[in-house]
Design a protein around this motif. Structure first.
Motif, PDB file in Angstrom:
ATOM      1  N   ASN A 108       0.818  -1.208   0.000  1.00 48.22           N
ATOM      2  CA  ASN A 108       0.000   0.000   0.000  1.00 48.22           C
ATOM      3  C   ASN A 108       0.854   1.262   0.000  1.00 48.22           C
ATOM      4  O   ASN A 108       0.525   2.251  -0.652  1.00 48.22           O
ATOM      5  N   LEU A 109       1.954   1.252   0.761  1.00 46.82           N
ATOM      6  CA  LEU A 109       2.833   2.414   0.803  1.00 46.82           C
ATOM      7  C   LEU A 109       3.453   2.688  -0.564  1.00 46.82           C
ATOM      8  O   LEU A 109       3.528   3.841  -1.013  1.00 46.82           O
TER       9      LEU A 109
ATOM     10  N   GLY B  41      -2.898  11.361  -3.865  1.00 41.57           N
ATOM     11  CA  GLY B  41      -3.590  10.978  -2.640  1.00 41.57           C
ATOM     12  C   GLY B  41      -4.125  12.178  -1.893  1.00 41.57           C
ATOM     13  O   GLY B  41      -4.329  13.251  -2.455  1.00 41.57           O
ATOM     14  N   GLN B  42      -4.333  11.996  -0.587  1.00 42.25           N
ATOM     15  CA  GLN B  42      -4.951  13.006   0.258  1.00 42.25           C
ATOM     16  C   GLN B  42      -3.891  13.954   0.840  1.00 42.25           C
ATOM     17  O   GLN B  42      -2.695  13.813   0.578  1.00 42.25           O
TER      18      GLN B  42
ATOM     19  N   THR C  39      -0.303   5.857   3.786  1.00 42.72           N
ATOM     20  CA  THR C  39      -0.699   5.186   2.553  1.00 42.72           C
ATOM     21  C   THR C  39      -1.847   5.895   1.851  1.00 42.72           C
ATOM     22  O   THR C  39      -2.165   5.572   0.707  1.00 42.72           O
ATOM     23  N   ALA C  40      -2.464   6.877   2.529  1.00 40.68           N
ATOM     24  CA  ALA C  40      -3.546   7.642   1.901  1.00 40.68           C
ATOM     25  C   ALA C  40      -3.044   8.919   1.247  1.00 40.68           C
ATOM     26  O   ALA C  40      -3.619   9.399   0.270  1.00 40.68           O
ATOM     27  N   ASN C  41      -1.955   9.491   1.772  1.00 42.99           N
ATOM     28  CA  ASN C  41      -1.501  10.800   1.308  1.00 42.99           C
ATOM     29  C   ASN C  41      -0.791  10.749  -0.041  1.00 42.99           C
ATOM     30  O   ASN C  41      -0.256   9.710  -0.439  1.00 42.99           O
TER      31      ASN C  41
ATOM     32  N   ILE D  36       6.503  11.918   1.284  1.00 35.74           N
ATOM     33  CA  ILE D  36       5.062  11.957   1.524  1.00 35.74           C
ATOM     34  C   ILE D  36       4.608  13.384   1.795  1.00 35.74           C
ATOM     35  O   ILE D  36       5.111  14.050   2.700  1.00 35.74           O
ATOM     36  N   GLY D  37       3.638  13.855   1.039  1.00 32.62           N
ATOM     37  CA  GLY D  37       3.050  15.166   1.270  1.00 32.62           C
ATOM     38  C   GLY D  37       2.025  15.093   2.389  1.00 32.62           C
ATOM     39  O   GLY D  37       1.695  14.012   2.883  1.00 32.62           O
ATOM     40  N   ALA D  38       1.510  16.259   2.817  1.00 30.64           N
ATOM     41  CA  ALA D  38       0.571  16.282   3.932  1.00 30.64           C
ATOM     42  C   ALA D  38      -0.207  17.593   3.938  1.00 30.64           C
ATOM     43  O   ALA D  38      -0.160  18.342   2.967  1.00 30.64           O
ATOM     44  N   LEU D  39      -0.917  17.854   5.037  1.00 29.93           N
ATOM     45  CA  LEU D  39      -1.720  19.069   5.155  1.00 29.93           C
ATOM     46  C   LEU D  39      -0.852  20.302   4.915  1.00 29.93           C
ATOM     47  O   LEU D  39       0.155  20.504   5.581  1.00 29.93           O
ATOM     48  N   LEU D  40      -1.252  21.109   3.956  1.00 30.52           N
ATOM     49  CA  LEU D  40      -0.512  22.282   3.508  1.00 30.52           C
ATOM     50  C   LEU D  40       0.851  21.934   2.915  1.00 30.52           C
ATOM     51  O   LEU D  40       1.730  22.761   2.819  1.00 30.52           O
TER      52      LEU D  40
END
Length: 415
Positions: free
Chosen positions: A249-250, A297-298, A316-318, A339-343
Motif C-alpha cells: 500500500n505504501l 492521494g490526500q 498510505t492515503a496521502n 510523503i506530502g501532507a496538510l498544507l
C-alpha cells in the motif's frame, strides 16, 4: 504547493531523562498533561465541523494579509492566550490550551534530555477535521474534508509562491529561532518568495556526513524527528497504527508484485520534518538513482497522533512520490518515499530526478515546499542494522531529533 504542520520547539519545557545510555525516555511530571487526541475522545466538543473548516480557511487567508506567522497559522498553544481573534474563530481552543500541552515530546540525540514541541494551531484544526469530520459527507460549502484540505493546501502554496510572501520570512525565522548563519545565502532579502526561503540551501560544511568513507554505513536523510524499526510489524506495534499500513500500500503496488516481494520483511526509517527544519532531503546510501513513481492521494496531517491512530492510514492515503535507489555495496534496492501532507503538496526532485546518476551519502535528492512532511526509507531485510539509541527510543516510542548526515546505522556484520 504547500506543506504540512508539525511542531514548534519550546526550549523552557525541558525534561531530564534516565542516566543509562539507551534506557527509555520518561519525562518528569509537568504542570499540565499532554493532550491525548484520538478519534474516540473529542477535546473540542463545542467545535462543529463547519466551524473547524471555517477556521482552517481563515488561518490560510490570514497568512496572505498578515506577515507575523506566530499570530496566525503558526500560533501554538502557549501563545494562544494573546491572540483573541483565534479564540472567537475556534470555540474552545483557549480552554483546551489552558488544560493541556498540545503537541509531543522529542528526544535530543546525544543527550539525556527531550523537549516538548507544541503543535501549530492549523495542525490541531486539521487533526480535528481528520478525526471528527470525515464521517460527515459534506462540510463547508458542500465540500468533503478531503477536498477542503486539498484546496487549502494548494491555496497556501500559491500564497507562499508570491513575491509579497517574503514579508513573512522574518517572523518565521523569529518564531522558530532559525540559525541563518548556516545558510548558503544568509541575506534573507535575496529570497524572492517565502517558499524560496523555505527550501533554502545550506553551506556545504553545515551538515557533515558521519562515516562518509564507509560503504557499509547509512546516514539520516533529513533534519527531522526520526523513528526506526527493523520490521514493519514492529513499526505497526509501536508507531504506525493504521490498519491498512503495509509495504504494497505504501509503494502503491499489488501485493503479489515483484516490488512487494523485494521489500517483504524490510526495515524502515521514518523521517518527520517540522516547519522549523531545513527542508531539503538527502541520500541515506551510496548508490544509483532509479525510477520515480508518483502516487496521488490526500492531504492529511502527519503529526504523530494521526500516525498513531488505528482508524487512519495517513502514510498510505496521502500524496507521495517513490524514488527507487540501488545500494552500491550490495546491488539491493532501497525505496525512498517522500510523503506530502496538510498544507504540503510539492515534492521536488533535484539529483533524485536524474535516473542513472551516482549519489553518495548526504547528496541532495530533492525538497519539500512550505510546511513539514515525512520521508519513509525502506531497506530490504538484513541490509541495515539501525543504531542502538535510535532503536531504543523508537521502542518507547519517542522520536529522536537528528540532522542530515547523522549516523543511521550500518550493514550487519555477517558471522
Amino acid at each position: 504547493m504547500a506543506a504540512c504542520f508539525d511542531a514548534i520547539p519550546i526550549p523552557f519545557l525541558r525534561f531530564r531523562t534516565q542516566k543509562q545510555e539507551e534506557m527509555p525516555i520518561q519525562p518528569e511530571p509537568s504542570d499540565k498533561p499532554l493532550e491525548n487526541l484520538h478519534s474516540g475522545s473529542n477535546n473540542l466538543p463545542g467545535l462543529t465541523n463547519e466551524q473547524a473548516a471555517q477556521g482552517l480557511v481563515a488561518l490560510v487567508d490570514h497568512s496572505q494579509k498578515h506577515t507575523d506567522v506566530s499570530q496566525g497559522i503558526h500560533a501554538s498553544s502557549h501563545t494562544l492566550f494573546s491572540i483573541p481573534w483565534i479564540h472567537s474563530l475556534i470555540p474552545g481552543i483557549e480552554k483546551l490550551a489552558a488544560q493541556y500541552h498540545i503537541g509531543n515530546f522529542v528526544a535530543i540525540r546525544g543527550s539525556k534530555e527531550q523537549i516538548f514541541e507544541a503543535m501549530p494551531i492549523y495542525a490541531r484544526i486539521g487533526m480535528h477535521l481528520l478525526f471528527y469530520g470525515r464521517e460527515q459527507i459534506t462540510i463547508l460549502h458542500s465540500q468533503t474534508v478531503e477536498n477542503l484540505l486539498k484546496e487549502q493546501s494548494i491555496k497556501e502554496g500559491r500564497l507562499y509562491d508570491s513575491p509579497e510572501s517574503t514579508a513573512s520570512i522574518p517572523s518565521f525565522i523569529a518564531t522558530y529561532s532559525l540559525e541563518t548563519s548556516e545558510l548558503l545565502e544568509p541575506d534573507i532579502t535575496k529570497y524572492k518568495t517565502f517558499n524560496e526561503f523555505f527550501s533554502r540551501k545550506l553551506r556545504e560544511d553545515a551538515r557533515p556526513v558521519e562515516n562518509a568513507a564507509d560503504p557499509h554505513a547509512f546516514c539520516s536523510a533529513a533534519d527531522c524527528r526520526l523513528t526506526v524499526y527493523p520490521t514493519v510489524d514492529l513499526a505497526k506495534e509501536f508507531w504506525v497504527k493504521g490498519r491498512e499500513f503495509n509495504i504494497p500500500n505504501l509503494l502503491g503496488v499489488p501485493p503479489a508484485s515483484e516490488k512487494a516481494s523485494l521489500f517483504d520483511g524490510s526495515s524502515l526509517a521514518i523521517f518527520r520534518l517540522a516547519p522549523s527544519d531545513y527542508h531539503r532531503f538527502h541520500c541515506p546510501i551510496d548508490g544509483t538513482v532509479g525510477d520515480i513513481v508518483h502516487i496521488p492521494g490526500q492531504y492529511y496531517t502527519v503529526n504523530p497522533q494521526a500516525v498513531n491512530e488505528p482508524g487512519f492510514d495517513v502514510f498510505t492515503a496521502n500524496t507521495r512520490s517513490v524514488l527507487y535507489l540501488t545500494h552500491a555495496a550490495t546491488g539491493l534496492p532501497v525505496a525512498f518515499v517522500a510523503i506530502g501532507a496538510l498544507l504540503v503538496g510539492s515534492i521536488v526532485w533535484t539529483n533524485g530526478g536524474e535516473k542513472g546518476k551516482s549519489v553518495q551519502k548526504g547528496d541532495e535528492l530533492g525538497y519539500f515546499a512550505y510546511g513539514g512532511s515525512t520521508i519513509i526509507a525502506l531497506f530490504p531485510k538484513g541490509l541495515i542494522e539501525f543504531d542502538g539509541d535510535l532503536v531504543a527510543n523508537s521502542a518507547v516510542p519517542v522520536e529522536t531529533m537528528v540532522k542530515v548526515g547523522n549516523s543511521l546505522g550500518k550493514m550487519p556484520v555477517m558471522a
